[in-house]
Design a protein around this motif. Sequence first.
Motif, PDB file in Angstrom:
ATOM      1  N   ALA A 188      22.898  -7.997   6.924  1.00 39.49           N
ATOM      2  CA  ALA A 188      24.221  -8.642   6.913  1.00 39.49           C
ATOM      3  C   ALA A 188      25.235  -7.757   7.620  1.00 39.49           C
ATOM      4  O   ALA A 188      26.128  -8.258   8.317  1.00 39.49           O
ATOM      5  CB  ALA A 188      24.660  -8.935   5.488  1.00 39.49           C
ATOM      6  N   ASP A 189      25.094  -6.452   7.470  1.00 41.01           N
ATOM      7  CA  ASP A 189      26.011  -5.521   8.116  1.00 41.01           C
ATOM      8  C   ASP A 189      25.904  -5.569   9.636  1.00 41.01           C
ATOM      9  O   ASP A 189      26.827  -5.178  10.338  1.00 41.01           O
ATOM     10  CB  ASP A 189      25.751  -4.087   7.632  1.00 41.01           C
ATOM     11  N   TYR A 190      24.777  -6.043  10.157  1.00 42.62           N
ATOM     12  CA  TYR A 190      24.576  -6.144  11.603  1.00 42.62           C
ATOM     13  C   TYR A 190      25.026  -7.503  12.138  1.00 42.62           C
ATOM     14  O   TYR A 190      24.956  -7.753  13.337  1.00 42.62           O
ATOM     15  CB  TYR A 190      23.102  -5.940  11.969  1.00 42.62           C
ATOM     16  N   GLY A 191      25.418  -8.407  11.236  1.00 37.27           N
ATOM     17  CA  GLY A 191      25.852  -9.725  11.666  1.00 37.27           C
ATOM     18  C   GLY A 191      24.724 -10.727  11.835  1.00 37.27           C
ATOM     19  O   GLY A 191      24.896 -11.773  12.447  1.00 37.27           O
TER      20      GLY A 191
ATOM     21  N   LEU B 139      12.936 -13.917   1.311  1.00 39.41           N
ATOM     22  CA  LEU B 139      13.508 -12.798   0.551  1.00 39.41           C
ATOM     23  C   LEU B 139      14.613 -12.114   1.345  1.00 39.41           C
ATOM     24  O   LEU B 139      15.660 -11.754   0.788  1.00 39.41           O
ATOM     25  CB  LEU B 139      12.414 -11.794   0.177  1.00 39.41           C
ATOM     26  N   MET B 140      14.385 -11.932   2.646  1.00 35.78           N
ATOM     27  CA  MET B 140      15.419 -11.312   3.472  1.00 35.78           C
ATOM     28  C   MET B 140      16.669 -12.183   3.535  1.00 35.78           C
ATOM     29  O   MET B 140      17.787 -11.670   3.465  1.00 35.78           O
ATOM     30  CB  MET B 140      14.883 -11.012   4.869  1.00 35.78           C
ATOM     31  N   ARG B 141      16.483 -13.495   3.669  1.00 35.52           N
ATOM     32  CA  ARG B 141      17.631 -14.413   3.675  1.00 35.52           C
ATOM     33  C   ARG B 141      18.403 -14.313   2.353  1.00 35.52           C
ATOM     34  O   ARG B 141      19.632 -14.337   2.337  1.00 35.52           O
ATOM     35  CB  ARG B 141      17.170 -15.857   3.887  1.00 35.52           C
TER      36      ARG B 141
ATOM     37  N   LEU C 209      22.216 -13.376   2.423  1.00 37.33           N
ATOM     38  CA  LEU C 209      23.251 -14.263   1.895  1.00 37.33           C
ATOM     39  C   LEU C 209      24.015 -13.636   0.737  1.00 37.33           C
ATOM     40  O   LEU C 209      25.217 -13.862   0.584  1.00 37.33           O
ATOM     41  CB  LEU C 209      22.644 -15.596   1.489  1.00 37.33           C
ATOM     42  N   SER C 210      23.341 -12.826  -0.062  1.00 33.53           N
ATOM     43  CA  SER C 210      24.044 -12.172  -1.170  1.00 33.53           C
ATOM     44  C   SER C 210      24.986 -11.089  -0.663  1.00 33.53           C
ATOM     45  O   SER C 210      25.999 -10.802  -1.290  1.00 33.53           O
ATOM     46  CB  SER C 210      23.051 -11.578  -2.169  1.00 33.53           C
TER      47      SER C 210
END
Length: 148
Positions: free
Chosen positions: A82-85, A128-130, A134-135
């Motif tokens: 998430a930090d990478y967009g 799991l990655m999604r 998303l969290s």
Amino acid sequence: MTPDDIRLVRHHFAALSGQEEAFSAAFYDHLFALAPDLRAYFPRDTADQGRKLMAVLHFAMDHLDRAETLAPAVIALGARHADYGVRPDQFAPVGAALLQVLEQWLGAAFDARARQVWTSLYGALADLMRQGLLSAAPRAERLAKAAS
């Protein structure tokens, strides 16, 4: 995954031993051909990223029969993305590239059953990655707003 499924993917993955650098380079070549927009997420030289990819795959292979350790690690990996967009829809071309390279690398051993097992495995890991992505997305959005 069944014990037979786990044995199959571990056997396939073991066949890549000693060829990790070439395998990961082929993976990124396929990925960027399928989804050129993803190129922007990676450094020009993907050698270090390839080592990270192979480390994640090694970890997954070692923990396929231990969901209690695999799932939290994969969720955390998704949260870091998430930090990478990274967006949830971007996992599809990654899976397609992985399957293409496995088929290329394994040849006849990558039969219909192997494709089904690897597709299922990648789907479960991507889910799991999604979940982690998303969290973490609201946190990443808050941090971006605070930085501006």
